[in-house]
Scaffold this active site. Sequence first.
Site, PDB file in Angstrom:
ATOM      1  N   GLN A 107      -8.347   7.409  -2.431  1.00 30.74           N
ATOM      2  CA  GLN A 107      -7.501   6.248  -2.069  1.00 30.74           C
ATOM      3  C   GLN A 107      -8.350   4.977  -2.057  1.00 30.74           C
ATOM      4  O   GLN A 107      -8.134   4.079  -1.235  1.00 30.74           O
ATOM      5  CB  GLN A 107      -6.847   6.468  -0.704  1.00 30.74           C
ATOM      6  CG  GLN A 107      -5.609   7.347  -0.732  1.00 30.74           C
ATOM      7  CD  GLN A 107      -4.418   6.669  -1.412  1.00 30.74           C
ATOM      8  OE1 GLN A 107      -4.332   5.455  -1.515  1.00 30.74           O
ATOM      9  NE2 GLN A 107      -3.485   7.473  -1.900  1.00 30.74           N
ATOM     10  N   SER A 108      -9.303   4.885  -2.969  1.00 30.23           N
ATOM     11  CA  SER A 108     -10.265   3.783  -2.947  1.00 30.23           C
ATOM     12  C   SER A 108      -9.632   2.406  -3.178  1.00 30.23           C
ATOM     13  O   SER A 108      -8.986   2.163  -4.198  1.00 30.23           O
ATOM     14  CB  SER A 108     -11.321   4.044  -4.025  1.00 30.23           C
ATOM     15  OG  SER A 108     -12.118   2.893  -4.214  1.00 30.23           O
ATOM     16  N   ASN A 109      -9.866   1.499  -2.222  1.00 28.46           N
ATOM     17  CA  ASN A 109      -9.455   0.106  -2.407  1.00 28.46           C
ATOM     18  C   ASN A 109     -10.316  -0.569  -3.462  1.00 28.46           C
ATOM     19  O   ASN A 109      -9.863  -1.439  -4.198  1.00 28.46           O
ATOM     20  CB  ASN A 109      -9.604  -0.671  -1.096  1.00 28.46           C
ATOM     21  CG  ASN A 109      -8.770  -0.088   0.014  1.00 28.46           C
ATOM     22  OD1 ASN A 109      -7.554  -0.047  -0.085  1.00 28.46           O
ATOM     23  ND2 ASN A 109      -9.417   0.383   1.068  1.00 28.46           N
TER      24      ASN A 109
END
Length: 333
Positions: free
Chosen positions: A76-78
């Site tokens: 879920q990397s920003n």
Amino acid sequence: MNFTKFPRRNYLQGPTPIEPMPALSKVLGKDVNLYIKRDDLLPGAGGGNKTRKLEFCMADALEKKANAIITCGAVQSNHARLTASWSAKEGLDCHLVLEERVKGSYKTDASGNNFLFELLGVKSITVVAGGSDMMAEMGKKADELTAAGQKPYIIPGGASNTIGATGYAACAEEMMTQLNDMRLKINHIVVPSGSAGTHAGMVVGMTGVNGNIPISGVNVSRAKNVQEDIVYKLAVDTAERLDIKGGVKREDIVCFDQYVGPGYSIPTDAMVEAVKLFAKNEAILLDPVYSGKTAAGLIDIVRKGHFSKGSNVLFLHTGGSPALYAYMDTFRQ
Ligand SMILES: *Cc1c(COP(=O)(O)O)cnc(C)c1O
């Protein structure tokens, strides 16, 4: 500090706001005045801190005539989302290598950032097991693209090299100018400490402008001494790149590691409480992985009387709210 000697894109539309948080300050009831710097409102799809780093990293890639960007992150990397966003804007291909730090956590149909990767048009997503050598995995992708006649450029996880951290040294300078204009004296700054570029860059910038405001990092994965060493090393290298006389001091790097909980990206009760308190009292959306756990740390140390009465404490909001939508069950329980 002279930032003009480095290649830099123009991704900011001016300084991000610094706002008081009177309602939250009152709820905590400790006569500590909380302020927030809204880096969640930075440009780039979904907002957040990586835009400041990518201003420098993408400029370096373009200067080197790259036509494809490779980066890595958690599922879920920003950072992966913002790299995809700025790649789209620059007309470059974007390839992601995602580390499944929590086994079974990658789902092709997941919401949150994962959904946005697709929407932002990433060219490929490679999922690798937790603990993989991410640089080596990105290297494999780079070899593949090179063999196909492309010119890839690798941005490390979180854009936390000296190039990316330079963006947060610039942020510290921006912030001090704002505080001077606002006639606002801040006694302490609290920031998240993850891949370390934000924390290291802030300390470097604070040293560079002689701002003398202590900065505390709240860890999101590692133990205190491990994280402090990582931040310090990056800060020393970044200070050298920026020619800062005297460099940074080891004692200026301070981390809290009590708010990580069971591990990176795994929810804690204190994180859930912090996200709810910010939303209800200040209408500010945090995220479950970084700003929520950092806010949990901030709230706890305020409650424990860490800051003297009447002090002004500034929280750096690094963004990440798109990840909330991948965690709805956590907040509805
Ligand atoms: C990446 C990230 C952080 C941590 O910043 P680092 O520079 O990696 O330490 C904090 N908050 C959000 C929302 C992030 O995406």
